[in-house]
Design an enzyme around this catalytic site. Structure first.
Site, mmCIF file in Angstrom:
data_model
loop_
_atom_site.group_PDB
_atom_site.id
_atom_site.type_symbol
_atom_site.label_atom_id
_atom_site.label_comp_id
_atom_site.label_asym_id
_atom_site.label_seq_id
_atom_site.Cartn_x
_atom_site.Cartn_y
_atom_site.Cartn_z
ATOM 1 N N LEU A 23 0.823 -1.212 0.000
ATOM 2 C CA LEU A 23 0.000 0.000 0.000
ATOM 3 C C LEU A 23 0.859 1.266 0.000
ATOM 4 O O LEU A 23 0.519 2.255 -0.640
ATOM 5 C CB LEU A 23 -0.963 -0.024 1.191
ATOM 6 C CG LEU A 23 -1.995 -1.168 1.147
ATOM 7 C CD1 LEU A 23 -2.697 -1.337 2.480
ATOM 8 C CD2 LEU A 23 -3.021 -0.932 0.029
ATOM 9 N N GLU A 139 -8.263 -7.041 8.043
ATOM 10 C CA GLU A 139 -9.202 -5.913 7.940
ATOM 11 C C GLU A 139 -8.448 -4.655 7.527
ATOM 12 O O GLU A 139 -7.448 -4.290 8.148
ATOM 13 C CB GLU A 139 -9.913 -5.667 9.281
ATOM 14 C CG GLU A 139 -10.947 -4.549 9.185
ATOM 15 C CD GLU A 139 -11.692 -4.281 10.489
ATOM 16 O OE1 GLU A 139 -12.867 -4.650 10.581
ATOM 17 O OE2 GLU A 139 -11.074 -3.712 11.418
HETATM 18 P P1 0O2 Z 1 -8.465 -2.249 17.947
HETATM 19 O O1 0O2 Z 1 -7.385 -3.067 17.449
HETATM 20 O O2 0O2 Z 1 -8.299 -1.867 19.384
HETATM 21 O O3 0O2 Z 1 -8.782 -1.089 17.066
HETATM 22 P P2 0O2 Z 1 -16.563 -4.631 16.806
HETATM 23 O O4 0O2 Z 1 -15.225 -5.277 16.862
HETATM 24 O O5 0O2 Z 1 -17.563 -5.190 17.723
HETATM 25 O O6 0O2 Z 1 -16.508 -3.112 16.965
HETATM 26 P P3 0O2 Z 1 -16.755 -5.801 14.180
HETATM 27 O O7 0O2 Z 1 -17.962 -6.074 13.366
HETATM 28 O O8 0O2 Z 1 -15.916 -6.952 14.624
HETATM 29 O O9 0O2 Z 1 -17.181 -4.868 15.384
HETATM 30 O O10 0O2 Z 1 -15.802 -4.904 13.388
HETATM 31 P P4 0O2 Z 1 -15.919 -3.457 12.911
HETATM 32 O O11 0O2 Z 1 -16.955 -2.677 13.614
HETATM 33 O O12 0O2 Z 1 -15.934 -3.468 11.421
HETATM 34 O O13 0O2 Z 1 -14.496 -2.954 13.346
HETATM 35 C C1 0O2 Z 1 -14.073 -2.914 14.669
HETATM 36 C C2 0O2 Z 1 -12.905 -1.968 14.703
HETATM 37 O O14 0O2 Z 1 -13.335 -0.715 14.157
HETATM 38 C C3 0O2 Z 1 -12.439 -1.667 16.102
HETATM 39 O O15 0O2 Z 1 -11.449 -2.553 16.446
HETATM 40 C C4 0O2 Z 1 -11.881 -0.259 15.959
HETATM 41 O O16 0O2 Z 1 -10.606 -0.276 15.373
HETATM 42 C C5 0O2 Z 1 -12.854 0.339 14.970
HETATM 43 N N1 0O2 Z 1 -14.023 0.918 15.643
HETATM 44 C C6 0O2 Z 1 -15.295 0.490 15.569
HETATM 45 N N2 0O2 Z 1 -16.104 1.277 16.279
HETATM 46 C C7 0O2 Z 1 -15.342 2.240 16.833
HETATM 47 C C8 0O2 Z 1 -15.623 3.367 17.684
HETATM 48 O O17 0O2 Z 1 -16.749 3.645 18.091
HETATM 49 N N3 0O2 Z 1 -14.547 4.127 18.016
HETATM 50 C C9 0O2 Z 1 -13.285 3.872 17.598
HETATM 51 N N4 0O2 Z 1 -12.309 4.689 17.999
HETATM 52 N N5 0O2 Z 1 -13.003 2.798 16.821
HETATM 53 C C10 0O2 Z 1 -14.005 2.008 16.441
HETATM 54 P P5 0O2 Z 1 -11.213 -3.006 17.944
HETATM 55 O O18 0O2 Z 1 -11.784 -4.352 18.156
HETATM 56 O O19 0O2 Z 1 -11.600 -1.926 18.875
HETATM 57 O O20 0O2 Z 1 -9.661 -3.236 17.945
#
Ligand code: 0O2
Ligand code: 0O2
Length: 223
Positions: A23, A139
């Protein structure tokens, strides 16, 4: 028997490394061609084991299902300058032969209730190791600098509050999300106005070597 995290995570480490190089390579190509790069910068990480374990407990994911059910063990983030750049990055990703897009989650047009905005793409990506070929999920998050600014700070505050913000803080974060959105809008507007001005000042028939000491041509240019 103890789960072997090191051998499980190795292909993910390789995936993040390869994706970052590829990328960032796209950005370099745009720069060489003197064109605006839809990619501003790229970061990536492999989810720490502790975070994987926490998410497994939260989502009731078994070790057998881990590789299929946790899609962000390998995570790459693409930051862009303008909201329109996101579409351009998506077009580039969709054309690539070295990865396959499995899902897309559009939190740009469908903002999360927290105020979070970003475009998520889950891909399957084949990695070659000395033990053969393995396909892993990764992702890719695509967002503007402004969305990244908001998400980075909100994420670090979230860590402190463990996802349960007091109501007042929640409201204020929603307001900052709105401001971040307006910043993107205003930047787009400024860019559009500048581009329009550039077109006005550079009519297509204008000569490159115009002006000084070439009186024969001068009249031509203003006709
Ligand atoms: P990290 O590594 O700490 O960033 P979920 O995991 O339940 O939120 P899903 O469907 O598994 O949902 O995945 P989604 O929503 O596509 O992506 C999740 C990731 O998006 C999160 O990873 C965050 O990086 C980001 N994200 C989603 N919602 C928010 C939010 O409200 N605020 C912020 N700052 N980031 C968000 P993780 O799991 O937090 O891991
Ligand atoms: P440059 O252009 O020389 O800065 P690595 O794999 O070691 O290269 P890693 O460990 O993923 O990188 O580093 P990190 O901290 O995730 O940052 C990745 C790249 O993003 C680095 O660039 C950072 O300089 C760049 N970066 C991080 N935050 C910002 C930001 O807010 N604005 C800009 N413009 N760039 C940022 P490189 O690859 O070292 O190259």
């Amino acid at each position: 028997m103890e789960f072997n995290w090191e051998s499980f995570l190795d292909p993910y480490i390789q995936t993040v490394g390869e994706l970052k190089i590829k990328l960032r390579g796209i950005r370099k190509q745009y720069h060489k061609a003197n064109r605006h790069s839809p990619i501003e910068f790229v970061t990536g990480r492999v989810k720490p084991v502790e975070s994987i374990k926490e998410k497994m407990a939260l989502r009731h994911i078994s070790y057998e299902q881990l590789a299929q059910d946790m899609q962000d063990i390998a995570g790459v983030r693409i930051m862009v300058q303008f909201v329109d750049d996101i579409e351009e990055v998506l077009a580039i990703l969709r054309k690539r032969k070295d990865m396959q897009i499995l899902h897309e989650r559009d939190y740009i047009n469908n903002m999360k209730s927290s105020g979070y905005r970003s475009y998520h793409v889950v891909i399957s990506y084949p990695v070659d190791t000395i033990n053969g070929n393995e396909t892993v999920l990764a992702e890719i998050q695509i967002r503007t600098l402004s969305m990244n600014f908001w998400a980075t700070i909100e994420h670090s505050l979230n860590y402190k509050y463990k996802g349960k913000f007091p109501e007042e803080i929640k409201k204020r974060l929603e307001i900052t999300a709105k401001i971040a959105y307006q910043l993107d809008e205003e930047m787009r507007q400024i860019r559009d106005d500048i581009q329009e001005a550039q077109v006005l000042f550079n009519p297509p028939n204008r000569k490159v070597n115009d002006g000084v000491g070439n009186s024969d041509d001068t009249d031509e240019e203003y006709r």
